[in-house]
Scaffold this motif. Structure first.
Motif, PDB file in Angstrom:
ATOM      1  N   GLU A  88      -6.409  14.631   9.259  1.00 36.16           N
ATOM      2  CA  GLU A  88      -7.337  14.231  10.053  1.00 36.16           C
ATOM      3  C   GLU A  88      -8.195  12.946   9.572  1.00 36.16           C
ATOM      4  OE1 GLU A  88      -6.572  17.023  14.246  1.00 36.16           O
ATOM      5  OE2 GLU A  88      -8.661  16.799  13.286  1.00 36.16           O
ATOM      6  N   ILE A  89      -9.154  13.429   9.008  1.00 33.91           N
ATOM      7  CA  ILE A  89      -9.338  12.277   8.300  1.00 33.91           C
ATOM      8  C   ILE A  89      -8.794  11.331   7.022  1.00 33.91           C
ATOM      9  CG2 ILE A  89     -11.913  13.591   8.292  1.00 33.91           C
ATOM     10  CD1 ILE A  89     -11.694  13.883   5.362  1.00 33.91           C
ATOM     11  N   LEU A  90      -8.119  11.730   7.389  1.00 33.49           N
ATOM     12  CA  LEU A  90      -6.794  10.401   6.387  1.00 33.49           C
ATOM     13  C   LEU A  90      -6.104   9.704   6.893  1.00 33.49           C
ATOM     14  CD1 LEU A  90      -5.939  10.761   3.194  1.00 33.49           C
ATOM     15  CD2 LEU A  90      -3.640  12.766   3.541  1.00 33.49           C
ATOM     16  N   GLY A  91      -5.874   9.778   8.291  1.00 35.31           N
ATOM     17  CA  GLY A  91      -5.140   8.955   9.111  1.00 35.31           C
ATOM     18  C   GLY A  91      -3.006   9.111   8.855  1.00 35.31           C
ATOM     19  N   ALA A  92      -2.762   8.284   9.748  1.00 33.23           N
ATOM     20  CA  ALA A  92      -1.339   8.077   9.392  1.00 33.23           C
ATOM     21  C   ALA A  92      -0.852   7.225   7.806  1.00 33.23           C
ATOM     22  CB  ALA A  92      -0.764   7.004  10.364  1.00 33.23           C
ATOM     23  N   THR A  93       0.491   8.182   7.976  1.00 28.33           N
ATOM     24  CA  THR A  93       1.019   7.580   6.353  1.00 28.33           C
ATOM     25  C   THR A  93       0.988   6.158   6.355  1.00 28.33           C
ATOM     26  OG1 THR A  93       2.585   9.600   6.588  1.00 28.33           O
ATOM     27  CG2 THR A  93       3.093   7.925   5.315  1.00 28.33           C
ATOM     28  N   ASN A  94       0.961   5.704   7.773  1.00 24.06           N
ATOM     29  CA  ASN A  94       1.264   4.158   7.386  1.00 24.06           C
ATOM     30  C   ASN A  94      -0.173   3.465   7.538  1.00 24.06           C
ATOM     31  OD1 ASN A  94       1.452   1.328   7.871  1.00 24.06           O
ATOM     32  ND2 ASN A  94       3.611   1.267   8.664  1.00 24.06           N
ATOM     33  N   PRO A  95      -1.076   3.081   6.774  1.00 23.83           N
ATOM     34  CA  PRO A  95      -1.911   2.553   7.091  1.00 23.83           C
ATOM     35  C   PRO A  95      -2.370   1.531   8.504  1.00 23.83           C
ATOM     36  CG  PRO A  95      -1.395   1.556   4.678  1.00 23.83           C
ATOM     37  CD  PRO A  95      -0.594   2.686   5.400  1.00 23.83           C
ATOM     38  N   ALA A  96      -0.962   0.861   8.693  1.00 20.81           N
ATOM     39  CA  ALA A  96      -0.637  -0.209   9.733  1.00 20.81           C
ATOM     40  C   ALA A  96      -1.145   1.028  11.237  1.00 20.81           C
ATOM     41  CB  ALA A  96       0.303  -0.689  10.205  1.00 20.81           C
ATOM     42  N   ASP A  97      -0.898   2.359  10.960  1.00 19.70           N
ATOM     43  CA  ASP A  97      -1.290   3.683  12.131  1.00 19.70           C
ATOM     44  C   ASP A  97      -1.842   3.909  12.153  1.00 19.70           C
ATOM     45  OD1 ASP A  97       1.673   1.796  13.188  1.00 19.70           O
ATOM     46  OD2 ASP A  97       2.819   3.489  11.583  1.00 19.70           O
ATOM     47  N   ALA A  98      -3.199   4.277  11.140  1.00 18.32           N
ATOM     48  CA  ALA A  98      -3.581   5.463  10.980  1.00 18.32           C
ATOM     49  C   ALA A  98      -4.692   4.695  11.796  1.00 18.32           C
ATOM     50  CB  ALA A  98      -4.117   5.134   9.587  1.00 18.32           C
ATOM     51  N   ALA A  99      -5.748   5.828  12.283  1.00 20.87           N
ATOM     52  CA  ALA A  99      -6.928   5.387  13.324  1.00 20.87           C
ATOM     53  C   ALA A  99      -8.128   5.124  12.666  1.00 20.87           C
ATOM     54  CB  ALA A  99      -7.007   7.206  14.094  1.00 20.87           C
ATOM     55  N   PRO A 100      -8.731   3.538  13.290  1.00 22.64           N
ATOM     56  CA  PRO A 100     -10.065   3.643  13.077  1.00 22.64           C
ATOM     57  C   PRO A 100     -10.332   4.672  11.858  1.00 22.64           C
ATOM     58  CG  PRO A 100      -9.562   2.068  14.895  1.00 22.64           C
ATOM     59  CD  PRO A 100      -7.864   3.739  15.162  1.00 22.64           C
ATOM     60  N   GLY A 101     -11.524   4.384  11.016  1.00 18.82           N
ATOM     61  CA  GLY A 101     -12.312   4.798  10.266  1.00 18.82           C
ATOM     62  C   GLY A 101     -11.966   6.053   9.424  1.00 18.82           C
ATOM     63  N   THR A 102     -10.410   6.192   9.386  1.00 24.79           N
ATOM     64  CA  THR A 102      -9.655   6.988   8.655  1.00 24.79           C
ATOM     65  C   THR A 102      -9.583   6.665   7.435  1.00 24.79           C
ATOM     66  OG1 THR A 102      -7.490   6.348   9.478  1.00 24.79           O
ATOM     67  CG2 THR A 102      -9.025   7.943  10.535  1.00 24.79           C
ATOM     68  N   ILE A 103      -9.608   7.244   6.243  1.00 23.40           N
ATOM     69  CA  ILE A 103      -9.835   7.304   4.877  1.00 23.40           C
ATOM     70  C   ILE A 103      -7.766   5.817   4.747  1.00 23.40           C
ATOM     71  CG2 ILE A 103      -9.265   7.869   2.801  1.00 23.40           C
ATOM     72  CD1 ILE A 103     -10.084  10.587   2.927  1.00 23.40           C
ATOM     73  N   ARG A 104      -6.790   6.149   5.025  1.00 25.22           N
ATOM     74  CA  ARG A 104      -6.021   5.572   4.729  1.00 25.22           C
ATOM     75  C   ARG A 104      -5.796   3.658   6.074  1.00 25.22           C
ATOM     76  NH1 ARG A 104      -1.359  10.020   5.131  1.00 25.22           N
ATOM     77  NH2 ARG A 104      -0.791   9.994   2.579  1.00 25.22           N
ATOM     78  N   ALA A 105      -6.888   4.067   6.830  1.00 27.51           N
ATOM     79  CA  ALA A 105      -7.046   2.932   7.609  1.00 27.51           C
ATOM     80  C   ALA A 105      -8.196   2.199   6.642  1.00 27.51           C
ATOM     81  CB  ALA A 105      -7.895   3.324   8.862  1.00 27.51           C
ATOM     82  N   ASP A 106      -9.596   2.997   6.264  1.00 29.29           N
ATOM     83  CA  ASP A 106     -10.426   1.904   5.347  1.00 29.29           C
ATOM     84  C   ASP A 106      -9.701   1.769   4.084  1.00 29.29           C
ATOM     85  OD1 ASP A 106     -11.414   1.738   8.057  1.00 29.29           O
ATOM     86  OD2 ASP A 106     -12.743   3.460   7.079  1.00 29.29           O
ATOM     87  N   PHE A 107      -8.634   1.956   3.128  1.00 33.51           N
ATOM     88  CA  PHE A 107      -9.100   2.510   1.579  1.00 33.51           C
ATOM     89  C   PHE A 107      -7.499   2.242   1.321  1.00 33.51           C
ATOM     90  CE2 PHE A 107     -12.355   4.824   2.455  1.00 33.51           C
ATOM     91  CZ  PHE A 107     -13.350   4.630   1.722  1.00 33.51           C
ATOM     92  N   ALA A 108      -6.542   1.723   2.421  1.00 34.15           N
ATOM     93  CA  ALA A 108      -5.364   1.261   1.823  1.00 34.15           C
ATOM     94  C   ALA A 108      -4.522   0.171   2.202  1.00 34.15           C
ATOM     95  CB  ALA A 108      -4.419   2.605   2.813  1.00 34.15           C
ATOM     96  N   SER A 110      -0.708  -0.523   1.893  1.00 37.73           N
ATOM     97  CA  SER A 110       0.594  -0.184   3.156  1.00 37.73           C
ATOM     98  C   SER A 110       0.719   1.333   3.043  1.00 37.73           C
ATOM     99  CB  SER A 110       1.064  -1.402   1.886  1.00 37.73           C
ATOM    100  OG  SER A 110       1.443  -0.936   0.686  1.00 37.73           O
ATOM    101  N   ILE A 111       2.259   1.087   3.354  1.00 32.32           N
ATOM    102  CA  ILE A 111       2.776   2.467   3.161  1.00 32.32           C
ATOM    103  C   ILE A 111       3.364   2.892   2.153  1.00 32.32           C
ATOM    104  CG2 ILE A 111       4.736   2.378   3.767  1.00 32.32           C
ATOM    105  CD1 ILE A 111       5.418   4.708   5.268  1.00 32.32           C
ATOM    106  N   ASP A 112       3.465   1.530   1.551  1.00 30.75           N
ATOM    107  CA  ASP A 112       4.094   2.399  -0.362  1.00 30.75           C
ATOM    108  C   ASP A 112       2.407   3.251  -1.113  1.00 30.75           C
ATOM    109  OD1 ASP A 112       6.837   1.655  -0.240  1.00 30.75           O
ATOM    110  OD2 ASP A 112       5.403  -0.418   0.251  1.00 30.75           O
ATOM    111  N   GLU A 113       2.019   1.844  -1.020  1.00 28.94           N
ATOM    112  CA  GLU A 113      -0.289   2.135  -1.786  1.00 28.94           C
ATOM    113  C   GLU A 113      -0.623   2.463  -0.735  1.00 28.94           C
ATOM    114  OE1 GLU A 113      -0.688  -0.640  -4.446  1.00 28.94           O
ATOM    115  OE2 GLU A 113       1.315  -0.053  -5.294  1.00 28.94           O
ATOM    116  N   ASN A 114      -0.792   3.859  -0.500  1.00 29.50           N
ATOM    117  CA  ASN A 114      -1.537   4.905   0.575  1.00 29.50           C
ATOM    118  C   ASN A 114      -2.708   5.242   0.712  1.00 29.50           C
ATOM    119  OD1 ASN A 114       0.135   7.282   0.264  1.00 29.50           O
ATOM    120  ND2 ASN A 114       0.744   7.108   2.729  1.00 29.50           N
ATOM    121  N   ALA A 115      -3.068   5.377  -0.486  1.00 29.01           N
ATOM    122  CA  ALA A 115      -4.800   5.332  -1.164  1.00 29.01           C
ATOM    123  C   ALA A 115      -3.986   6.579  -1.724  1.00 29.01           C
ATOM    124  CB  ALA A 115      -5.887   4.771  -0.061  1.00 29.01           C
ATOM    125  N   ALA A 116      -4.180   8.030  -0.411  1.00 25.25           N
ATOM    126  CA  ALA A 116      -4.615   8.904  -0.330  1.00 25.25           C
ATOM    127  C   ALA A 116      -3.243  10.295  -0.166  1.00 25.25           C
ATOM    128  CB  ALA A 116      -6.069   9.640   0.197  1.00 25.25           C
TER     129      ALA A 116
END
Ligand code: IDP
Length: 143
Positions: A88-108, A110-116
């Motif tokens: 849940e705190i990671l967010g969706a695989t594609n950061p473009a789809d990740a909920a605001p405040g999630t790790i992937r939304a804030d640190f990633a 692209s889907i190829d380089e998605n932080a975690a």
């Protein structure tokens, strides 16, 4: 609530941007406890083995190249419903789809380089923890 363990990777993009501490802060704020941790630079064989389930996917070669492009942080996290709590705190695989405040939304980027990475089930977590850590390296919290 079940106490579970899950496996986490901070991927080369986030390590390169010096975001290890910021992402560890997200784990701890969510109540997830780090019970094992190390920095490693994967070989091609290690990355291929870890992502073996994706070996037939078109992005497999790019994924292995990315995951071996620099050091990663690997950690085992423990807590209530840790597998789902971490996803849940990671967010969706594609950061473009990740909920605001999630790790992937804030640190990633692209889907190829998605932080975690985070295990997607208790069974995957057991395999992935064992891929990187011996039993002796796991330090459950006693207080
Ligand atoms: P997850 O990491 O959110 O569990 P998976 O579907 O298990 O997602 O995919 C593993 C990794 O493979 C993703 O984190 C991402 O880095 C990469 N990946 C997945 N789908 C694609 C894609 O369509 N294009 C490029 N890379 C992808």
């Amino acid at each position: 609530m079940a106490i579970e363990r899950t496996f986490s990777i901070i991927k080369p993009d986030a390590v390169a941007k010096n975001n290890i501490g910021a992402i560890y802060n997200r784990f701890e704020t969510a109540g997830l406890k780090i019970i094992a941790s190390k920095i490693v630079h994967l070989s091609k064989e290690q990355a291929e083995g870890f992502y073996a389930e994706h070996s037939e996917r078109p992005f497999f070669g790019a994924l292995v190249a990315f995951m071996t492009s620099g050091p990663i942080m690997v950690q085992t996290l423990e807590g209530e419903n840790a597998v789902l709590a971490h996803r849940e705190i990671l967010g969706a695989t594609n950061p473009a789809d990740a909920a605001p405040g999630t790790i992937r939304a804030d640190f990633a980027e692209s889907i190829d380089e998605n932080a975690a990475h985070g295990s997607d089930s208790v069974e995957s977590a057991q395999r992935e923890v064992a891929y990187f850590f011996s039993t002796e390296e796991l330090c459950p919290r006693t207080r």
